[in-house]
Design a protein around this motif. Structure first.
Motif, PDB file in Angstrom:
ATOM      1  N   THR A 132       0.854  -1.182   0.000  1.00 12.70           N
ATOM      2  CA  THR A 132       0.000   0.000   0.000  1.00 12.70           C
ATOM      3  C   THR A 132       0.892   1.234   0.000  1.00 12.70           C
ATOM      4  OG1 THR A 132      -1.563  -1.242   1.361  1.00 12.70           O
ATOM      5  CG2 THR A 132      -1.935   1.120   1.156  1.00 12.70           C
ATOM      6  N   ARG A 170      -0.321   8.150  -3.063  1.00 14.10           N
ATOM      7  CA  ARG A 170      -0.367   8.587  -4.465  1.00 14.10           C
ATOM      8  C   ARG A 170      -0.413  10.115  -4.461  1.00 14.10           C
ATOM      9  NH1 ARG A 170      -5.297   5.370  -7.070  1.00 14.10           N
ATOM     10  NH2 ARG A 170      -4.134   5.475  -9.041  1.00 14.10           N
ATOM     11  N   ALA A 185      -6.831  12.442   3.419  1.00 13.19           N
ATOM     12  CA  ALA A 185      -6.087  11.193   3.259  1.00 13.19           C
ATOM     13  C   ALA A 185      -4.882  11.163   4.175  1.00 13.19           C
ATOM     14  CB  ALA A 185      -5.646  11.025   1.805  1.00 13.19           C
ATOM     15  N   ASP A 198       0.806   0.003 -10.897  1.00 16.91           N
ATOM     16  CA  ASP A 198      -0.241   0.498 -10.008  1.00 16.91           C
ATOM     17  C   ASP A 198      -1.521  -0.286 -10.302  1.00 16.91           C
ATOM     18  OD1 ASP A 198      -2.350   1.912  -8.759  1.00 16.91           O
ATOM     19  OD2 ASP A 198      -1.234   3.787  -8.878  1.00 16.91           O
ATOM     20  N   SER A 252      -4.179  -0.272  -8.198  1.00 16.10           N
ATOM     21  CA  SER A 252      -5.139   0.214  -7.196  1.00 16.10           C
ATOM     22  C   SER A 252      -6.573  -0.094  -7.579  1.00 16.10           C
ATOM     23  CB  SER A 252      -4.965   1.728  -7.011  1.00 16.10           C
ATOM     24  OG  SER A 252      -3.649   2.051  -6.643  1.00 16.10           O
ATOM     25  N   ASP A 253      -6.905   0.051  -8.871  1.00  9.52           N
ATOM     26  CA  ASP A 253      -8.279  -0.183  -9.301  1.00  9.52           C
ATOM     27  C   ASP A 253      -8.686  -1.646  -9.171  1.00  9.52           C
ATOM     28  OD1 ASP A 253      -6.435  -0.772 -11.362  1.00  9.52           O
ATOM     29  OD2 ASP A 253      -8.002  -0.622 -12.887  1.00  9.52           O
ATOM     30  N   ALA A 257      -9.164  -2.172  -5.119  1.00 12.88           N
ATOM     31  CA  ALA A 257      -9.796  -1.079  -4.381  1.00 12.88           C
ATOM     32  C   ALA A 257     -10.905  -1.526  -3.442  1.00 12.88           C
ATOM     33  CB  ALA A 257     -10.325  -0.037  -5.359  1.00 12.88           C
ATOM     34  N   ARG A 258     -11.636  -2.575  -3.814  1.00  6.89           N
ATOM     35  CA  ARG A 258     -12.777  -2.962  -2.971  1.00  6.89           C
ATOM     36  C   ARG A 258     -12.353  -3.703  -1.702  1.00  6.89           C
ATOM     37  NH1 ARG A 258     -15.997  -7.304  -6.716  1.00  6.89           N
ATOM     38  NH2 ARG A 258     -15.303  -5.905  -8.365  1.00  6.89           N
ATOM     39  N   SER A 282     -10.481   6.823  -0.279  1.00  8.58           N
ATOM     40  CA  SER A 282      -9.515   7.848  -0.648  1.00  8.58           C
ATOM     41  C   SER A 282      -8.752   7.472  -1.915  1.00  8.58           C
ATOM     42  CB  SER A 282      -8.514   8.072   0.489  1.00  8.58           C
ATOM     43  OG  SER A 282      -7.488   8.946   0.066  1.00  8.58           O
ATOM     44  N   PRO A 283      -8.785   8.330  -2.944  1.00  9.09           N
ATOM     45  CA  PRO A 283      -7.997   8.059  -4.151  1.00  9.09           C
ATOM     46  C   PRO A 283      -6.504   8.318  -3.953  1.00  9.09           C
ATOM     47  CG  PRO A 283      -9.094  10.182  -4.346  1.00  9.09           C
ATOM     48  CD  PRO A 283      -9.594   9.555  -3.072  1.00  9.09           C
ATOM     49  N   ASP A 284      -6.140   8.900  -2.817  1.00 16.90           N
ATOM     50  CA  ASP A 284      -4.727   9.212  -2.553  1.00 16.90           C
ATOM     51  C   ASP A 284      -3.967   8.039  -1.951  1.00 16.90           C
ATOM     52  OD1 ASP A 284      -5.464  11.702  -3.411  1.00 16.90           O
ATOM     53  OD2 ASP A 284      -5.468  12.628  -1.434  1.00 16.90           O
ATOM     54  N   GLY A 317      -3.032   4.167  -2.620  1.00 13.28           N
ATOM     55  CA  GLY A 317      -3.013   3.220  -3.720  1.00 13.28           C
ATOM     56  C   GLY A 317      -2.282   1.943  -3.384  1.00 13.28           C
TER      57      GLY A 317
END
Length: 280
Positions: free
Chosen positions: A169, A172, A179, A217, A219-220, A223-224, A262-264, A266
């Motif tokens: 982890t 980003r 974040a 990366d 992250s997507d 993410a869940r 948080s998108p920050d 990743g």
């Protein structure tokens, strides 16, 4: 007791306390899951095994290769690696409890000759130079106070041309104040030294003699994980609170939900090769 050893003891205590609770709620593959897309309805067991499979493919060890598992936990990823590639895995962890559990798991699986586990600190590895063909660190380096030292030690025990795979982890940048507050709270609660960035990992690996650095990366794809893990813990809150107390359980649920939003924050998977010329 030195401050460094105190930090190691704190990490061990976390995994022997709340970590055991999470093993009950999430499963003994205590790392992120990998889902292909929003329509992927794979179970946690399937998704976490899929992430391990990705790391195995990135490490790509030959049958019979010797692999160091840095922060082996209860040994499930190590045994998946052994089953897939017939490697010899040496797992290290700072928790005697987890080392014992991993050893028992290997014995039950009939893999004790291929998978062994011991208490050791990655910043001071008890192995000689050029001991391993490969190594991986699955969500473990975030706990290490000195990543530079850890990677230098890993490079020392790898043979020239050996592969290292990291899953972690990360931050980003630019990280916003909300974040940052979540990351700071996670660091304090779960003995995380600090969250690295992709650029920091690239620089540290290069400084330790690694080349062909491949940073992805994903992250997507993972993410869940935070929300699902928070839901799993919340669904068994009363049971889990009896084991470790309600406060750490509730704190974990809240932090995972905030981090997942948080998108920050990743997630990276990294592969690198120890410079083949480093042994010359």
């Amino acid at each position: 007791m030195t401050a460094e050893m105190s930090g190691v003891d704190n990490v061990a205590s976390f995994y022997e306390g709340l970590g055991q609770v999470l093993n009950i709620a999430w499963g003994e593959n205590l790392h992120y899951g990998y889902w292909e897309n929003d329509a992927d309805d794979s179970t946690v067991d399937v998704a976490t095994a899929r992430l391990t499979d990705l790391l195995i493919s990135m490490l790509d060890p030959a049958p019979g290769a010797s692999v160091l598992d840095i922060g082996c936990g209860v040994g499930k990823p190590a045994l998946q690696l052994v089953a897939a590639r017939k490697t010899h895995v040496t797992g290290i962890d700072v928790s005697d409890v987890e080392v014992e559990q991993a050893t028992e798991r290997a014995a039950r699986a009939g893999r004790s000759e291929l998978a062994t586990f011991r208490n050791a600190d990655v910043m001071e590895l008890p192995f000689g130079d050029d001991s391993f063909d490969g190594a991986w660190a699955v969500e473990s380096l975030l706990h290490v106070p000195d990543r530079s030292r850890a990677l230098a030690e890993t490079a020392r025990v790898l043979r020239p041309g050996g592969r290292l795979v990291i899953a972690d982890t990360v931050e980003r940048p630019p990280v916003g104040p909300e974040a940052r507050a979540v990351l700071d709270e996670i660091c304090a609660a779960y003995h995380v030294s600090a969250y690295a960035t992709a650029d920091e990992y690239s620089g540290l690996l290069t400084a330790s003699g690694f080349v062909d650095i491949d940073i992805r990366d994903i992250s997507d794809k993972v993410a869940r994980t935070g929300m699902i893990m928070a839901d799993a813990v919340e669904a068994r809150r009363e049971e889990l609170a009896r084991i470790d107390g309600p406060e750490p359980v509730d704190q974990y649920i809240g932090l995972m939900r905030r981090a997942a939003a948080s998108p920050d924050i990743g997630y990276l998977v990294i592969a690198a090769t120890l410079d083949p010329a480093s042994g010359s």
